[in-house]
Design an enzyme around this catalytic site. Structure first.
Site, short mmCIF file in Angstrom:
data_model
loop_
_atom_site.label_atom_id
_atom_site.label_comp_id
_atom_site.label_asym_id
_atom_site.label_seq_id
_atom_site.Cartn_x
_atom_site.Cartn_y
_atom_site.Cartn_z
N ASP A 1 -0.13 -5.37 5.92
CA ASP A 1 -1.64 -5.57 5.53
C ASP A 1 -1.17 -5.45 3.80
O ASP A 1 -1.00 -5.10 2.94
CB ASP A 1 -2.74 -5.41 5.59
CG ASP A 1 -3.24 -3.63 5.54
OD1 ASP A 1 -2.66 -3.16 4.84
OD2 ASP A 1 -4.64 -3.91 4.69
N GLU A 2 -1.62 -6.90 3.31
CA GLU A 2 -2.18 -6.66 1.75
C GLU A 2 -0.38 -7.07 1.08
O GLU A 2 -0.63 -6.30 -0.30
CB GLU A 2 -2.87 -5.99 1.40
CG GLU A 2 -4.20 -6.70 1.65
CD GLU A 2 -5.90 -5.47 0.78
OE1 GLU A 2 -6.98 -6.44 0.88
OE2 GLU A 2 -5.38 -4.58 1.54
N ALA A 3 0.58 -6.86 1.68
CA ALA A 3 1.56 -7.06 1.10
C ALA A 3 1.79 -8.32 0.04
O ALA A 3 3.07 -8.75 0.57
CB ALA A 3 2.89 -7.16 2.00
N HIS A 4 1.10 -8.31 -0.64
CA HIS A 4 1.26 -9.31 -1.92
C HIS A 4 3.01 -9.52 -2.54
O HIS A 4 3.18 -10.70 -3.32
CB HIS A 4 -0.03 -9.62 -2.38
CG HIS A 4 -1.39 -9.67 -2.54
ND1 HIS A 4 -1.44 -10.52 -0.69
CD2 HIS A 4 -2.71 -8.98 -2.54
CE1 HIS A 4 -2.71 -9.98 0.03
NE2 HIS A 4 -3.32 -9.38 -1.89
N HIS B 1 1.04 -1.32 -0.16
CA HIS B 1 -0.10 0.54 -0.06
C HIS B 1 0.90 1.20 0.33
O HIS B 1 0.54 1.93 0.55
CB HIS B 1 -1.12 -0.34 1.14
CG HIS B 1 -1.87 -1.27 1.25
ND1 HIS B 1 -3.33 -0.65 -0.23
CD2 HIS B 1 -1.93 -1.88 1.62
CE1 HIS B 1 -3.97 -2.16 1.02
NE2 HIS B 1 -3.64 -2.66 1.36
#
Length: 530
Positions: free
Chosen positions: A332-335, A269
């Site tokens: 979060d969401e550190a894809h 993000h």
């Protein structure tokens, strides 16, 4: 017997009322009755009615002790009551009776209070100013909703007789506002703070950075705000808070006894930061600014030392602006970050937060690394999140990591109520009012010790929200229910009783100019609302 002229006038007036009623078919207006003590949201720990009500009149004073904090709560109460009552309501340390705010030792904790009401006055007692402030919110709800209006109203201003004793279940009762996807001005944030305070919320979590915008000025990296903050979802002008702006938000929140928890989301993000400084990218090439809504594509370069210079500077400057105990580092969401790099990053970054005197908060993916001692993990999974992921969070909780519960299919305030809701998203499902209320934070995650749950928080993501009206429509009527989950005992949670108390809030929201969703699950009053 000779009749007194005043008696004759009174009899004539009564005769006129009766004649009017017979002609029009209308009954005389009933005498005003005060709001019952048990009508408050969040539900108080105990409410014992009894005795005569207290009536606020032109002669009422607000009496405080000599402390600056108590006087501040008294002045706050006076500012609420003066426009609608038209009364002076002087705040004074002299005399007796009226509305009294007092600090005294007792079984109140840091935020609890006792409210005693009778013919002679109302007394709110607490051990700390925060408890007095929460007691004032209860007093507001015991008065007619018209007390919230900005013009003189007819009254009468009655407070039911009896005693309320109240302490919160959890110490963390939060609301998150995403100012990154769409930017909200200082004034808009203050408006939301006032609405949160009415329901005894005590944490304002500000999501200050994301792919679409960086919203806080950092002196050592100025392009973060001036360039990274120059847009938002859909390509609008964006914006950012100067340090003075941020300090004003912190000050205002503090005056309402809310602690600001700033968030810089990383290592994912982060497109707004990556676009602002090419060196933060592994290839040294800055990506373009981003105005979409997809997630998971950006990452700080974990292998570069400049990344940690950046993190150190940002955390140092933000910590210096923030008097509260916590700093949220996202996670979060550190894809686009490998698991190994994610663990390396969190091992480097968490000590920086501690170095500058703050406690780490992260989204629950932090439990996939090694949470720092004392860290808090914010769970945003769903009822249907995998047992493996829930077990990872529960293991961290058993090892000492505190949990803040924000299940997305329960308390994400940006989720649509139904498929017809014009705002919001639905990736976590549709979240009607009952669903957002009807669960127990203390028993939600299997394998989590009860004392590991520090509280609840209602996030408001802003991909589709552009103004205060949008925020309010999605927050109300769900926000008060989340506040009750955080404040009131589990034994008090009962949807059938709660929905009646919730419906009674509608007139107050109308008086405050708050837009809200008229859920068919709630027995709203026939008049009022939108």
């Amino acid at each position: 017997m000779r009749q007194h002229p005043r008696t004759l006038r009174l009899l004539g007036s009564l005769l006129l009322v009766a004649m009017t009623a017979s002609v029009t078919g209308a009954a005389p207006a009933p005498a005003a009755s005060p709001t019952p003590l048990d009508r408050v949201v969040p539900a108080p720990a105990s409410a014992d009615p009894g005795g005569s009500p207290y009536r606020i009149t032109r002669g009422t004073h607000i009496r405080v002790d000599g402390s600056r904090e108590t006087r501040g709560v008294g002045e706050y109460l006076a500012r609420i009551l003066r426009p609608s009552t038209g009364y002076r309501l002087p705040v004074t340390a002299q005399g007796a009776g009226g509305i009294r705010l007092r600090i005294a030792e007792g079984p109140f904790g840091a935020e609890g209070y006792r409210l005693d009401s009778g013919r002679g006055g109302v007394t709110i007692t607490a051990a700390r100013p925060a408890g007095l402030f929460h007691g004032v919110q209860t007093l507001r709800q015991l008065l007619p909703a018209a007390v919230e209006k900005n013009s003189v109203q007819p009254g009468p201003w009655l407070v039911a007789g009896g005693t309320i004793k109240d302490t919160p279940r959890y110490g963390w009762r939060g609301a998150m506002l995403d100012v990154s996807r769409h930017f909200f001005t200082v004034g808009q944030v203050k408006r939301y703070i006032d609405q949160l305070a009415l329901y005894k919320i005590n944490k304002l979590h500000l999501h200050l950075s994301d792919d679409q915008g960086w919203r806080i000025a950092i002196d050592s990296w100025p392009r973060l705000a001036t360039y990274g903050g120059s847009t938002e979802v859909g390509g609008g002008p964006g914006g950012f808070y100067t340090k003075a702006d941020y300090k004003e938000i912190v000050r205002y929140a503090g005056s309402r006894h809310l602690e600001v928890v700033p968030e810089i989301d990383m290592p994912g993000h982060t497109n707004a930061a990556l676009a602002s400084y090419a060196d933060l990218n592994c290839d040294g090439v800055a990506p373009p600014l981003y105005t979409g809504t997809e997630v998971g594509f950006s990452s700080l370069c974990v292998g570069k030392e400049v990344t940690y210079d950046f993190v150190d500077d940002v955390i140092r400057e933000l910590a210096a602006l923030t008097p509260g105990r916590y700093l949220h580092i996202g996670g979060d969401e550190a894809h686009s970050t490998s698991h190994e790099d994610y663990v390396t990053f969190m091992d480097r970054v968490q000590p920086v937060v501690a170095q500058y005197g703050k406690t780490v908060v992260g989204w629950h993916q932090l439990t996939g690394a090694a949470p720092a001692p004392g860290a808090l993990a914010q769970y945003w999974g769903l009822d249907g999140t995998s047992a493996e992921e829930k077990a990872q969070v529960a293991k961290a909780a058993r090892n000492g990591t505190g949990l803040i519960l924000s299940p997305a299919d329960r308390v994400y305030l940006d989720m649509k109520y139904t498929k017809e809701t014009p705002l919001g998203l639905s990736w976590a499902g549709y979240v009607e009012v009952r669903r957002s209320y009807d669960w127990d934070p203390g028993a939600y995650l299997p394998g989590v010790p009860g004392d590991a749950v520090r509280g609840v928080e209602a996030p408001m993501w802003s991909e589709t929200l552009e103004n205060s009206g949008h925020i309010e429509y999605m927050a109300f009527p769900r926000l008060p229910g989340v506040a009750e989950l955080g404040w009131s005992s589990a034994a008090s949670h009962d949807w059938e009783r709660y929905k009646v108390r919730l419906a009674a809030q509608a007139e107050r929201w109308d008086a405050l100019g708050i837009d809200y969703y008229r859920s068919p699950q709630v027995p709203w009053p026939a008049a009022g609302g939108r």
